[in-house]
Design a protein around this motif. Structure first.
Motif, PDB file in Angstrom:
ATOM      1  N   GLY A  72       5.640 -17.107  12.831  1.00 17.03           N
ATOM      2  CA  GLY A  72       5.727 -18.231  11.644  1.00 17.03           C
ATOM      3  C   GLY A  72       5.205 -17.827  10.218  1.00 17.03           C
ATOM      4  O   GLY A  72       5.775 -17.680   9.313  1.00 17.03           O
ATOM      5  N   PHE A  73       3.946 -17.267  10.238  1.00 18.12           N
ATOM      6  CA  PHE A  73       3.342 -16.659   9.165  1.00 18.12           C
ATOM      7  C   PHE A  73       3.912 -15.519   8.493  1.00 18.12           C
ATOM      8  O   PHE A  73       4.198 -15.387   7.323  1.00 18.12           O
ATOM      9  N   ALA A  74       4.421 -14.705   9.491  1.00 17.64           N
ATOM     10  CA  ALA A  74       5.233 -13.211   8.856  1.00 17.64           C
ATOM     11  C   ALA A  74       6.583 -13.788   8.261  1.00 17.64           C
ATOM     12  O   ALA A  74       6.834 -13.035   7.418  1.00 17.64           O
ATOM     13  N   TYR A  75       7.328 -14.796   8.797  1.00 18.98           N
ATOM     14  CA  TYR A  75       8.628 -15.002   8.252  1.00 18.98           C
ATOM     15  C   TYR A  75       8.080 -15.679   6.841  1.00 18.98           C
ATOM     16  O   TYR A  75       9.069 -15.478   6.019  1.00 18.98           O
ATOM     17  N   ILE A  76       7.103 -16.467   6.469  1.00 23.03           N
ATOM     18  CA  ILE A  76       7.153 -16.980   5.214  1.00 23.03           C
ATOM     19  C   ILE A  76       6.707 -15.754   4.156  1.00 23.03           C
ATOM     20  O   ILE A  76       7.095 -15.816   3.211  1.00 23.03           O
ATOM     21  N   ILE A  77       5.851 -14.642   4.744  1.00 24.56           N
ATOM     22  CA  ILE A  77       5.669 -13.784   3.737  1.00 24.56           C
ATOM     23  C   ILE A  77       7.102 -13.035   3.694  1.00 24.56           C
ATOM     24  O   ILE A  77       7.614 -12.315   2.537  1.00 24.56           O
ATOM     25  N   TYR A  78       7.777 -12.827   4.772  1.00 28.51           N
ATOM     26  CA  TYR A  78       9.411 -12.103   4.769  1.00 28.51           C
ATOM     27  C   TYR A  78      10.077 -12.967   3.560  1.00 28.51           C
ATOM     28  O   TYR A  78      10.798 -12.199   2.902  1.00 28.51           O
ATOM     29  N   LEU A  79       9.943 -14.358   3.618  1.00 31.36           N
ATOM     30  CA  LEU A  79      10.988 -15.076   2.611  1.00 31.36           C
ATOM     31  C   LEU A  79      10.339 -14.809   1.094  1.00 31.36           C
ATOM     32  O   LEU A  79      11.364 -14.500   0.221  1.00 31.36           O
ATOM     33  N   ALA A  80       9.083 -14.602   1.111  1.00 31.72           N
ATOM     34  CA  ALA A  80       8.735 -14.376  -0.371  1.00 31.72           C
ATOM     35  C   ALA A  80       9.074 -12.644  -0.870  1.00 31.72           C
ATOM     36  O   ALA A  80       9.445 -12.559  -1.823  1.00 31.72           O
ATOM     37  N   VAL A  81       8.859 -11.975   0.231  1.00 32.02           N
ATOM     38  CA  VAL A  81       9.257 -10.637  -0.031  1.00 32.02           C
ATOM     39  C   VAL A  81      10.823 -10.262  -0.326  1.00 32.02           C
ATOM     40  O   VAL A  81      11.103  -9.759  -1.071  1.00 32.02           O
ATOM     41  N   GLY A  82      11.475 -10.983   0.319  1.00 30.54           N
ATOM     42  CA  GLY A  82      12.955 -10.851   0.141  1.00 30.54           C
ATOM     43  C   GLY A  82      13.331 -11.485  -1.095  1.00 30.54           C
ATOM     44  O   GLY A  82      14.541 -11.383  -1.771  1.00 30.54           O
ATOM     45  N   TYR A  83      12.817 -12.850  -1.442  1.00 36.33           N
ATOM     46  CA  TYR A  83      13.162 -13.343  -2.902  1.00 36.33           C
ATOM     47  C   TYR A  83      12.645 -12.236  -3.979  1.00 36.33           C
ATOM     48  O   TYR A  83      13.526 -12.335  -4.898  1.00 36.33           O
ATOM     49  N   ASP A  84      11.460 -11.852  -3.755  1.00 41.97           N
ATOM     50  CA  ASP A  84      11.157 -10.891  -4.864  1.00 41.97           C
ATOM     51  C   ASP A  84      12.077  -9.794  -4.900  1.00 41.97           C
ATOM     52  O   ASP A  84      12.449  -9.271  -6.077  1.00 41.97           O
ATOM     53  N   MET A  85      12.477  -9.203  -3.902  1.00 47.38           N
ATOM     54  CA  MET A  85      13.486  -8.118  -3.724  1.00 47.38           C
ATOM     55  C   MET A  85      14.940  -8.670  -4.441  1.00 47.38           C
ATOM     56  O   MET A  85      15.560  -7.842  -5.227  1.00 47.38           O
ATOM     57  N   ALA A  86      15.467  -9.601  -4.111  1.00 51.26           N
ATOM     58  CA  ALA A  86      16.577 -10.343  -4.361  1.00 51.26           C
ATOM     59  C   ALA A  86      16.307 -10.554  -6.115  1.00 51.26           C
ATOM     60  O   ALA A  86      17.308 -10.253  -6.725  1.00 51.26           O
ATOM     61  N   ARG A  87      15.198 -11.092  -6.393  1.00 57.12           N
ATOM     62  CA  ARG A  87      15.154 -11.123  -7.806  1.00 57.12           C
ATOM     63  C   ARG A  87      15.067 -10.066  -8.773  1.00 57.12           C
ATOM     64  O   ARG A  87      15.798  -9.935  -9.855  1.00 57.12           O
ATOM     65  N   ARG A  88      14.615  -9.016  -8.240  1.00 56.02           N
ATOM     66  CA  ARG A  88      14.549  -7.520  -8.852  1.00 56.02           C
ATOM     67  C   ARG A  88      15.932  -7.065  -9.193  1.00 56.02           C
ATOM     68  O   ARG A  88      16.213  -6.475 -10.254  1.00 56.02           O
ATOM     69  N   VAL A  89      16.687  -7.247  -8.144  1.00 56.37           N
ATOM     70  CA  VAL A  89      18.066  -6.605  -8.090  1.00 56.37           C
ATOM     71  C   VAL A  89      19.051  -7.513  -8.671  1.00 56.37           C
ATOM     72  O   VAL A  89      20.099  -7.344  -8.522  1.00 56.37           O
ATOM     73  N   ARG A  90      18.552  -8.807  -9.094  1.00 61.29           N
ATOM     74  CA  ARG A  90      19.459  -9.868  -9.657  1.00 61.29           C
ATOM     75  C   ARG A  90      20.456 -10.595  -8.613  1.00 61.29           C
ATOM     76  O   ARG A  90      21.669 -10.531  -9.100  1.00 61.29           O
ATOM     77  N   TRP A  91      20.060 -10.597  -7.386  1.00 61.99           N
ATOM     78  CA  TRP A  91      21.110 -11.278  -6.571  1.00 61.99           C
ATOM     79  C   TRP A  91      21.186 -12.534  -6.680  1.00 61.99           C
ATOM     80  O   TRP A  91      20.322 -13.329  -7.080  1.00 61.99           O
ATOM     81  N   SER A  92      22.138 -13.317  -6.449  1.00 64.48           N
ATOM     82  CA  SER A  92      22.558 -14.611  -6.404  1.00 64.48           C
ATOM     83  C   SER A  92      22.083 -15.352  -5.115  1.00 64.48           C
ATOM     84  O   SER A  92      21.603 -14.309  -4.054  1.00 64.48           O
ATOM     85  N   PHE A  93      21.859 -16.513  -4.880  1.00 61.97           N
ATOM     86  CA  PHE A  93      21.312 -17.112  -3.900  1.00 61.97           C
ATOM     87  C   PHE A  93      22.316 -16.813  -2.324  1.00 61.97           C
ATOM     88  O   PHE A  93      21.842 -16.726  -1.379  1.00 61.97           O
ATOM     89  N   ARG A  94      23.540 -16.726  -2.768  1.00 55.03           N
ATOM     90  CA  ARG A  94      24.596 -16.539  -1.706  1.00 55.03           C
ATOM     91  C   ARG A  94      24.373 -15.129  -1.225  1.00 55.03           C
ATOM     92  O   ARG A  94      24.400 -14.840   0.053  1.00 55.03           O
TER      93      ARG A  94
END
Length: 120
Positions: free
Chosen positions: A47-69
């Motif tokens: 559960g804790f790792a999943y929260i970190i995974y979400l933050a890291v995934g969001y950071d990566m998606a933001r940097r490459v300008r991914w949409s929410f989809r």
């Protein structure tokens, strides 16, 4: 950007491994063997790792300008056992291509950055 991709890949494997352990070892032991020690230990860690995974995934998606989809499969990968490995394998080449394109555009712009368009 490459560091963000590396962080995402590491967290995808941690979250994926934790979920597989929970689903394939912990839950059967809990219900068939009446032993909840694996779930009690691995569950909160996942559960804790999943929260970190979400933050890291969001950071990566933001940097490459991914949409929410485009980010949605990454988010869902932490809920289905084994899917984190598949999604990581499918998204990594796409992200690496985005990084190469960004670096090529940056290199073509030169050291002073992109030049303003001239009229005339």
């Amino acid at each position: 950007m490459r560091a963000a991709l590396l962080r995402y890949r590491i967290m995808a494997y941690i979250v994926g491994t934790g979920l597989v352990i929970l689903a394939c070892v912990g839950v059967p032991l809990q219900y068939a063997g009446h032993n909840d020690s694996v779930v009690a230990i691995v569950g909160p860690i996942h559960g804790f790792a999943y929260i970190i995974y979400l933050a890291v995934g969001y950071d990566m998606a933001r940097r490459v300008r991914w949409s929410f989809r485009q980010l949605l499969p990454v988010v869902l990968a932490g809920f289905i056992p084994g899917l984190a490995f598949v999604i990581e394998r499918l998204t990594t080449p796409k992200i690496e291509a985005d990084i190469r394109a960004f670096e090529a555009a940056e290199q073509a712009a030169g050291p002073e950055g992109p030049r303003p368009a001239t009229t005339g």
